[in-house]
Write a protein that holds these residues in place. Sequence first.
Motif, mmCIF file in Angstrom:
data_model
loop_
_atom_site.group_PDB
_atom_site.id
_atom_site.type_symbol
_atom_site.label_atom_id
_atom_site.label_comp_id
_atom_site.label_asym_id
_atom_site.label_seq_id
_atom_site.Cartn_x
_atom_site.Cartn_y
_atom_site.Cartn_z
ATOM 1 N N LEU A 35 -67.499 11.301 73.182
ATOM 2 C CA LEU A 35 -66.856 12.611 73.309
ATOM 3 C C LEU A 35 -65.504 12.630 72.612
ATOM 4 O O LEU A 35 -65.157 13.592 71.930
ATOM 5 N N ARG A 36 -64.765 11.563 72.788
ATOM 6 C CA ARG A 36 -63.422 11.507 72.193
ATOM 7 C C ARG A 36 -63.463 11.343 70.679
ATOM 8 O O ARG A 36 -62.482 11.636 69.999
ATOM 9 N N GLN A 37 -64.593 10.887 70.153
ATOM 10 C CA GLN A 37 -64.726 10.700 68.703
ATOM 11 C C GLN A 37 -65.706 11.701 68.096
ATOM 12 O O GLN A 37 -66.191 11.490 66.994
ATOM 13 N N SER A 38 -65.975 12.779 68.804
ATOM 14 C CA SER A 38 -66.953 13.758 68.342
ATOM 15 C C SER A 38 -66.490 14.439 67.060
ATOM 16 O O SER A 38 -65.322 14.378 66.683
ATOM 17 N N GLN A 39 -67.413 15.115 66.423
ATOM 18 C CA GLN A 39 -67.090 15.843 65.195
ATOM 19 C C GLN A 39 -66.019 16.891 65.475
ATOM 20 O O GLN A 39 -65.100 17.081 64.691
ATOM 21 N N GLN A 40 -66.127 17.585 66.603
ATOM 22 C CA GLN A 40 -65.134 18.588 66.964
ATOM 23 C C GLN A 40 -63.754 17.959 67.108
ATOM 24 O O GLN A 40 -62.767 18.503 66.632
ATOM 25 N N ALA A 41 -63.686 16.797 67.761
ATOM 26 C CA ALA A 41 -62.408 16.117 67.922
ATOM 27 C C ALA A 41 -61.842 15.714 66.569
ATOM 28 O O ALA A 41 -60.645 15.837 66.333
ATOM 29 N N THR A 42 -62.709 15.268 65.685
ATOM 30 C CA THR A 42 -62.276 14.870 64.348
ATOM 31 C C THR A 42 -61.768 16.071 63.557
ATOM 32 O O THR A 42 -60.731 16.014 62.899
ATOM 33 N N GLU A 43 -62.489 17.189 63.632
ATOM 34 C CA GLU A 43 -62.124 18.382 62.869
ATOM 35 C C GLU A 43 -60.844 19.041 63.378
ATOM 36 O O GLU A 43 -60.050 19.550 62.599
ATOM 37 N N GLY A 45 -58.569 17.492 65.448
ATOM 38 C CA GLY A 45 -57.505 16.543 65.729
ATOM 39 C C GLY A 45 -57.191 16.443 67.213
ATOM 40 O O GLY A 45 -56.197 15.852 67.600
ATOM 41 N N GLN A 46 -58.040 17.060 68.042
ATOM 42 C CA GLN A 46 -57.829 17.037 69.484
ATOM 43 C C GLN A 46 -59.043 16.443 70.168
ATOM 44 O O GLN A 46 -60.176 16.798 69.859
ATOM 45 N N GLN A 47 -58.786 15.543 71.087
ATOM 46 C CA GLN A 47 -59.881 14.982 71.863
ATOM 47 C C GLN A 47 -60.322 16.007 72.902
ATOM 48 O O GLN A 47 -59.527 16.813 73.365
ATOM 49 N N ASP A 48 -61.578 15.974 73.243
ATOM 50 C CA ASP A 48 -62.147 16.935 74.184
ATOM 51 C C ASP A 48 -61.976 16.432 75.611
ATOM 52 O O ASP A 48 -62.930 16.032 76.263
ATOM 53 N N GLU A 49 -60.750 16.434 76.087
ATOM 54 C CA GLU A 49 -60.461 15.890 77.417
ATOM 55 C C GLU A 49 -61.082 16.727 78.525
ATOM 56 O O GLU A 49 -61.421 16.196 79.584
ATOM 57 N N ALA A 50 -61.258 18.036 78.314
ATOM 58 C CA ALA A 50 -61.891 18.863 79.348
ATOM 59 C C ALA A 50 -63.332 18.417 79.572
ATOM 60 O O ALA A 50 -63.795 18.336 80.717
ATOM 61 N N THR A 51 -64.046 18.106 78.504
ATOM 62 C CA THR A 51 -65.423 17.643 78.638
ATOM 63 C C THR A 51 -65.460 16.240 79.235
ATOM 64 O O THR A 51 -66.347 15.921 80.032
ATOM 65 N N ARG A 53 -63.322 15.114 81.409
ATOM 66 C CA ARG A 53 -63.094 15.330 82.842
ATOM 67 C C ARG A 53 -64.356 15.860 83.521
ATOM 68 O O ARG A 53 -64.661 15.492 84.660
ATOM 69 N N ALA A 54 -65.101 16.715 82.833
ATOM 70 C CA ALA A 54 -66.360 17.219 83.399
ATOM 71 C C ALA A 54 -67.352 16.069 83.581
ATOM 72 O O ALA A 54 -68.063 16.005 84.595
ATOM 73 N N LEU A 55 -67.401 15.153 82.625
ATOM 74 C CA LEU A 55 -68.287 13.989 82.730
ATOM 75 C C LEU A 55 -67.864 13.102 83.899
ATOM 76 O O LEU A 55 -68.705 12.599 84.646
ATOM 77 N N GLN A 56 -66.572 12.915 84.070
ATOM 78 C CA GLN A 56 -66.072 12.133 85.198
ATOM 79 C C GLN A 56 -66.437 12.806 86.527
ATOM 80 O O GLN A 56 -66.843 12.132 87.487
#
Length: 84
Positions: A35-43, A45-51, A53-56
């Motif tokens: 999740l932290r290295q996803s394409q969205q995070a790469t594009e 520059g922000q990690q998907d911390e909300a997702t 947290r949802a996984l946690q």
Amino acid sequence: YAVHPPPDGPLEDADIEDEEDAYDWYTFDRAVTALRQSQQATETGQQDEATVRALQTMAHALNAAASAGALPVKWGGTFGQEFA
């Protein structure tokens, strides 16, 4: 919740994304990393911390349900048991 057993061998070896398969096995730590290295995070520059947290939260819910007997413990545990 998985209905099919994990692949043979160490789960860490199954922690790969298969574009031809709609269902991939991940350990909890590898899922968070993916999740932290996803394409969205790469594009963005922000990690998907909300997702993350949802996984946690899901890991806590699965472990609570298993502890209450509402969910069977299969294949040695529940997803995220090492986190929860």
